[in-house]
Design an enzyme around this catalytic site. Structure first.
Site, short mmCIF file in Angstrom:
data_model
loop_
_atom_site.label_atom_id
_atom_site.label_comp_id
_atom_site.label_asym_id
_atom_site.label_seq_id
_atom_site.Cartn_x
_atom_site.Cartn_y
_atom_site.Cartn_z
N GLU A 185 0.87 -1.19 0.00
CA GLU A 185 0.00 0.00 0.00
C GLU A 185 0.90 1.23 0.00
OE1 GLU A 185 -3.16 0.29 2.96
OE2 GLU A 185 -3.02 2.49 2.94
N GLU A 222 -2.86 11.25 2.25
CA GLU A 222 -3.96 10.78 3.09
C GLU A 222 -4.15 11.80 4.20
OE1 GLU A 222 -3.14 7.05 5.07
OE2 GLU A 222 -5.23 6.76 5.57
#
Ligand SMILES: *[C@@H]1O[C@H](CO)[C@@H](O)[C@H](O)[C@H]1NC(C)=O
Ligand SMILES: *[C@@H]1O[C@H](CO)[C@@H](O)[C@H](O)[C@H]1NC(C)=O
Length: 233
Positions: free
Chosen positions: A156, A161
């Protein structure tokens, strides 16, 4: 997919509606020989160009590990190339989501879009992912521009984010516990910012990821065994 993120909101946020805006994504593939544009910056300017390269929701469905359920109704495109994803309170009576053996109450409808193509870094090559973004950072919000493995988890790569803390995070996972995570200040969330990640093969097995915010290198992280692994955007 298993994931380490928090699974519920601690407290309902005060707002009932917030938008996440994406302008001109640009994804390119690099090899020793040449650079090819895979997702041009006109992609979000019409339904036809969006449909050719993206699909609504997560690649695996409408739910993940938060209190929002994705719905195509929360996605808007505009002729100037801006994608807007909006979260609103969900109508009552939503079936809970299920993640990691836990039931998660659905409180919001929100929007996600996933590229139809997958991205596997190749030996001697790499990818650049770039976007202009306007992202909310208030408590309870959780927008993200990220890559995750098609056949399991990890890899990932969180290219941007915002975890509702006021900061922006850049993260690379080797395993659920072996993670490089960098949180930095995110000034003026109401303004446009640019994010870019440069992913490059290092040795035929591992990759390096250089994370940029507003044209400045923030951090370089390493991804173990990422070469050849197909990822969703
Ligand atoms: C889109 O990309 C082209 C070149 O690939 C560039 O000339 C143009 O300025 C870009 N548009 C925006 C809005 O960034
Ligand atoms: C993950 O693996 C890469 C490649 O071996 C390495 O550079 C990086 O430091 C590792 N990350 C962590 C958190 O150990």
């Amino acid at each position: 997919m298993t994931c380490r993120h928090r699974t519920s909101l601690r407290r309902p946020p005060r707002w009932t509606r917030f938008p996440l805006l994406f302008l001109v994504p640009l994804v390119s593939f690099t090899s020793a020989a040449k650079t090819t544009t895979l997702i041009p910056n006109t992609t979000f300017s019409s339904r036809a160009s969006f449909d050719a390269l993206f699909a609504p929701n997560y690649p695996w469905g409408t739910d993940h590990n938060g209190a929002a359920r994705m719905s195509p109704s929360q996605i808007q495109l505009s002729s100037d190339g801006v994608l807007t994803l909006t979260a609103t309170r969900a109508p009552a009576g939503q079936k809970p989501a299920s993640h990691g053996g836990k039931q998660i109450a659905i409180k919001y409808l929100s929007g996600a879009v996933a590229a139809r193509q997958h991205f596997a870094p190749q030996k001697g090559g790499g990818f650049d992912f770039a976007a202009e973004v306007k992202a909310p950072v208030g408590r309870g919000t959780w927008p993200a521009f990220w890559l995750t493995y098609v056949d399991g988890w990890p890899p990932e790569i969180d290219m941007a984010e915002w975890k509702g803390s006021g900061k922006i995070s850049f993260n690379t996972f080797n395993t659920s516990s072996q993670v490089q995570a960098k949180d930095v200040a995110y000034p003026q969330p109401g303004e446009w910012h640019s994010v870019k990640s440069e992913i490059r093969d290092v040795d035929g097995r591992d990759v390096s990821v250089r994370y940029y915010l507003d044209g400045k290198l923030v951090v370089t992280q390493g991804g173990k065994g990422y070469v050849g692994k197909a990822m969703y955007l």
